[in-house]
Design a protein around this motif. Structure first.
Motif, PDB file in Angstrom:
ATOM      1  N   GLY A  32      18.639 -16.302 -25.967  1.00 12.46           N
ATOM      2  CA  GLY A  32      17.951 -17.161 -26.909  1.00 12.46           C
ATOM      3  C   GLY A  32      17.643 -18.558 -26.400  1.00 12.46           C
ATOM      4  O   GLY A  32      17.598 -19.515 -27.179  1.00 12.46           O
ATOM      5  N   SER A  33      17.420 -18.704 -25.110  1.00  9.18           N
ATOM      6  CA  SER A  33      17.107 -20.018 -24.548  1.00  9.18           C
ATOM      7  C   SER A  33      15.879 -19.911 -23.659  1.00  9.18           C
ATOM      8  O   SER A  33      15.563 -18.846 -23.127  1.00  9.18           O
ATOM      9  N   ASN A  34      15.167 -21.020 -23.516  1.00  5.34           N
ATOM     10  CA  ASN A  34      14.006 -21.063 -22.617  1.00  5.34           C
ATOM     11  C   ASN A  34      14.073 -22.262 -21.686  1.00  5.34           C
ATOM     12  O   ASN A  34      13.057 -22.713 -21.167  1.00  5.34           O
ATOM     13  N   GLU A  35      15.285 -22.763 -21.464  1.00  2.00           N
ATOM     14  CA  GLU A  35      15.482 -23.902 -20.575  1.00  2.00           C
ATOM     15  C   GLU A  35      16.427 -23.518 -19.445  1.00  2.00           C
ATOM     16  O   GLU A  35      17.376 -22.751 -19.647  1.00  2.00           O
ATOM     17  N   LEU A  36      16.155 -24.070 -18.282  1.00  2.00           N
ATOM     18  CA  LEU A  36      16.995 -23.811 -17.123  1.00  2.00           C
ATOM     19  C   LEU A  36      18.198 -24.756 -17.161  1.00  2.00           C
ATOM     20  O   LEU A  36      18.027 -25.977 -17.118  1.00  2.00           O
ATOM     21  N   PRO A  37      19.428 -24.228 -17.249  1.00  2.66           N
ATOM     22  CA  PRO A  37      20.607 -25.101 -17.325  1.00  2.66           C
ATOM     23  C   PRO A  37      20.792 -25.939 -16.068  1.00  2.66           C
ATOM     24  O   PRO A  37      20.277 -25.612 -14.995  1.00  2.66           O
TER      25      PRO A  37
ATOM     26  N   ILE B 142      14.794 -15.492 -17.521  1.00  5.53           N
ATOM     27  CA  ILE B 142      16.216 -15.306 -17.230  1.00  5.53           C
ATOM     28  C   ILE B 142      17.074 -15.477 -18.480  1.00  5.53           C
ATOM     29  O   ILE B 142      17.991 -14.685 -18.733  1.00  5.53           O
ATOM     30  N   PHE B 143      16.759 -16.502 -19.296  1.00 10.92           N
ATOM     31  CA  PHE B 143      17.657 -16.870 -20.389  1.00 10.92           C
ATOM     32  C   PHE B 143      17.147 -16.481 -21.772  1.00 10.92           C
ATOM     33  O   PHE B 143      17.786 -16.798 -22.771  1.00 10.92           O
TER      34      PHE B 143
END
Length: 393
Positions: free
Chosen positions: A132-137, A127-128
């Motif tokens: 440029g992110s690989n963490e779920l907010p 999803i992210f």
């Protein structure tokens, strides 16, 4: 012994226009259903059914806007923000559940079954990764649960409207100053959502919302028809609730606030409480309308919450006829469908020889001219024409 007190009429007997509206909505829904591709007759395409379903959602938020502005006198230039927040709330579940299915399928042939953490990390990356992110907010803590996200559809717009309204009405901000504040709130929210680190994918927004998890085997033509029915039901129910709300004593008080707030306050009514109830309730209905709209649109991004969208909403209500619920529906339907026709290539270009009028570029100019014309020649809007027809009889 006979009584001179006449029996009280029912709500529908006192408000026959509500029955007329429900009858017209029912006939329209039936006609579209029979002609829809999902019903078997390919006369109305799936894309057209989606456009009509989205139009019904826009009619619902227009009715909410008419209640808060036309009846209570609060010109809110931020109600489309609540509409967008409802769309984001349901969109988070749609993206998460769909991505979860894709991730689980990808791990199906893995030699070692994945852990819950690995699945969650893979979902977050899917999803992210675009930002440029690989963490779920943290915002997505409830995204796995449809009931909880449906609750967010109601709670997020409702709480924002409650807090904003309490601060504004408690400070007795009125008139153009209140309109500017609502617009500032919308602008701040839109600019915030454009950032990639907000947890909602920034400018990319949420996409693929037309793919409903668990119903991927159902054709889009059928899903479009289901959402169209849901949108029609929501509009009918919302119309009845708001018509009931503005027809009784409560409606008399909010109309009094619109016409002379100081006098209503002098009579002992808690004006702020009435305003807060109307502002919050219409925000919740706007969020619900957005939750139905964006699965049909398929995508939502921060541009949908930009202040210009709320200004368009006010224009729809003004064109349709402020202070008339059916006027708001007429205005939203006419402008929305006309916009789809002019900007979607339906209207042919006009070659003047020295210049070619492309309606995709000139639609907003036409809308502005239409708004000015209605304001000058039909100050009560298109819906007000019914008043002239009734008096003519």
């Amino acid at each position: 012994m006979s009584s001179d007190i006449a029996p009280r009429k029912s709500f529908f007997a006192e408000n026959p226009s509500v029955l007329w509206f429900l009858g017209a909505l029912g006939l329209f829904t039936l006609s579209v259903s029979v002609l829809a591709e999902g019903f078997g007759l390919p006369i109305l395409s799936t894309s057209m059914v989606k456009v009509l379903g989205m139009t019904l959602c826009l009619c619902l938020i227009a009715v909410a806007m008419d209640v808060v502005w036309g009846y209570c006198g609060i010109l809110s230039l931020g109600h489309f923000a609540f509409f967008g927040l409802g769309g984001y709330a349901i969109g988070m579940w749609l993206m998460y559940a769909r991505t979860e299915g894709i991730v689980i399928d990808s791990f199906e042939n893995a030699p070692i079954p994945p852990t819950e953490t690995e699945i969650t990390d893979a979902i977050a990356t899917q999803i992210f990764g675009v930002v440029g992110s690989n963490e779920l907010p943290a915002l997505w803590v409830f995204a796995h649960s449809l009931p909880l996200q449906l609750a967010m559809v109601v709670l997020v717009p409702g709480l924002l409207a409650l807090v904003f309204g309490w601060l504004a009405f408690r400070s007795r901000v009125t008139g153009v100053y209140l309109s500017i504040l609502t617009q500032a709130m919308t602008l701040a929210l839109s600019l915030y959502l454009f950032q990639n680190d907000t947890g909602l994918r920034g400018n990319n927004g949420l996409s693929g919302l037309q793919n409903i998890p668990g119903l991927l085997h159902v054709p889009q033509s059928t899903l479009a028809l289901w959402f169209f029915w849901a949108s029609a039901f929501a509009l009918g129910l919302g119309y009845v609730i708001f018509a009931w709300l503005v027809s009784g004593k409560f409606g008399s008080v909010i109309r009094g606030i619109r016409d002379n707030e100081a006098r209503v306050r002098f009579l002992g009514y808690h004006v702020e409480h009435y305003k807060l109830v109307i502002f919050t309730l219409t925000a919740i209905v706007s969020g619900l309308a957005g939750a139905l709209y964006y699965p049909q649109a398929g995508i939502i991004n921060p541009a949908e919450i930009a202040p210009i969208a709320s200004i368009y909403l006010a224009v729809w209500v003004a064109i349709g006829g402020r202070g008339r619920l059916y006027g708001a529906v007429i205005g939203a339907a006419v402008v929305s469908l006309a916009s789809s026709w002019f900007t979607g290539g339906g209207a042919p270009d006009i070659d003047l020889g020295f210049y070619v009028i492309n309606w995709t570029d000139w639609w907003l100019v036409l809308l502005g001219l239409g708004f000015v014309a209605v304001t000058l020649f039909f100050p009560r809007g298109i819906g007000g024409l019914f008043d002239y027809l009734v008096r003519a009889k």
